[in-house]
Enzyme design. Sequence first.
Site, short mmCIF file in Angstrom:
data_model
loop_
_atom_site.label_atom_id
_atom_site.label_comp_id
_atom_site.label_asym_id
_atom_site.label_seq_id
_atom_site.Cartn_x
_atom_site.Cartn_y
_atom_site.Cartn_z
N GLU A 117 14.39 -10.08 -9.29
CA GLU A 117 15.46 -9.47 -9.51
C GLU A 117 16.24 -9.22 -10.85
O GLU A 117 16.42 -8.34 -11.47
CB GLU A 117 16.74 -10.06 -8.74
N CYS A 156 20.54 -15.30 -9.80
CA CYS A 156 20.31 -13.74 -9.96
C CYS A 156 21.67 -13.20 -9.31
O CYS A 156 22.06 -12.12 -9.67
CB CYS A 156 19.28 -13.35 -8.88
N ASN A 167 8.63 -11.25 -9.84
CA ASN A 167 8.67 -12.51 -10.42
C ASN A 167 7.72 -12.85 -11.40
O ASN A 167 6.41 -12.41 -11.40
CB ASN A 167 8.76 -13.57 -9.40
N CYS A 194 18.61 -15.96 -5.45
CA CYS A 194 19.13 -17.15 -5.77
C CYS A 194 20.31 -17.16 -6.59
O CYS A 194 20.76 -15.97 -6.92
CB CYS A 194 18.06 -17.84 -6.70
N GLU A 247 6.00 -15.90 -13.66
CA GLU A 247 6.24 -17.54 -13.65
C GLU A 247 5.57 -17.82 -14.92
O GLU A 247 4.84 -17.28 -15.73
CB GLU A 247 5.38 -18.08 -12.61
N CYS A 289 13.26 -14.59 -12.05
CA CYS A 289 12.82 -13.87 -10.86
C CYS A 289 12.70 -12.47 -10.78
O CYS A 289 13.04 -11.86 -11.86
CB CYS A 289 14.25 -14.08 -9.80
ZN ZN Z 1 16.57 -15.37 -8.74
#
Ligand code: ZN
Length: 117
Positions: free
Chosen positions: A40, A74, A27, A71, A29, A38
């Site tokens: 993924e 993703c 990830n 999430c 940010e 993210c």
């Molecule tokens: Zn995600």
Amino acid sequence: LAHAPYSKFKVGAALLAADGQLYTGCNVESASYSLTVCAERVALLKAASSGVRKIKSIAVVADTEEPVPPCGACRQMISEFGEEGTEVISANLQGKAQVFTIKELLPTPFDPSFLPG
Ligand SMILES: [Zn+2]
């Protein structure tokens, strides 16, 4: 390496492309929180930028008590690069894991059949 200075929630991902190549992600940010990507999707974008269009499986790993699933955003991207049986493995650092198919995680994906033309 995860770049998670705000949430401190570090996540890693690894995907196996249809051609057998492995791609990893973490990830990343942003101080403008909504720009965060993210692990993924970072792995998917690295694979896609290398020409991958189909994946066999993807794993997501975090230091959580229970394995953390992808999430919704993703799941959408995984479904577009996968097939119904594409495996999604969620695991924690203790090795506890759950295996899903993307169809289980996203039974009614938005796909190109809904696009005009
Ligand atoms: Zn995600």
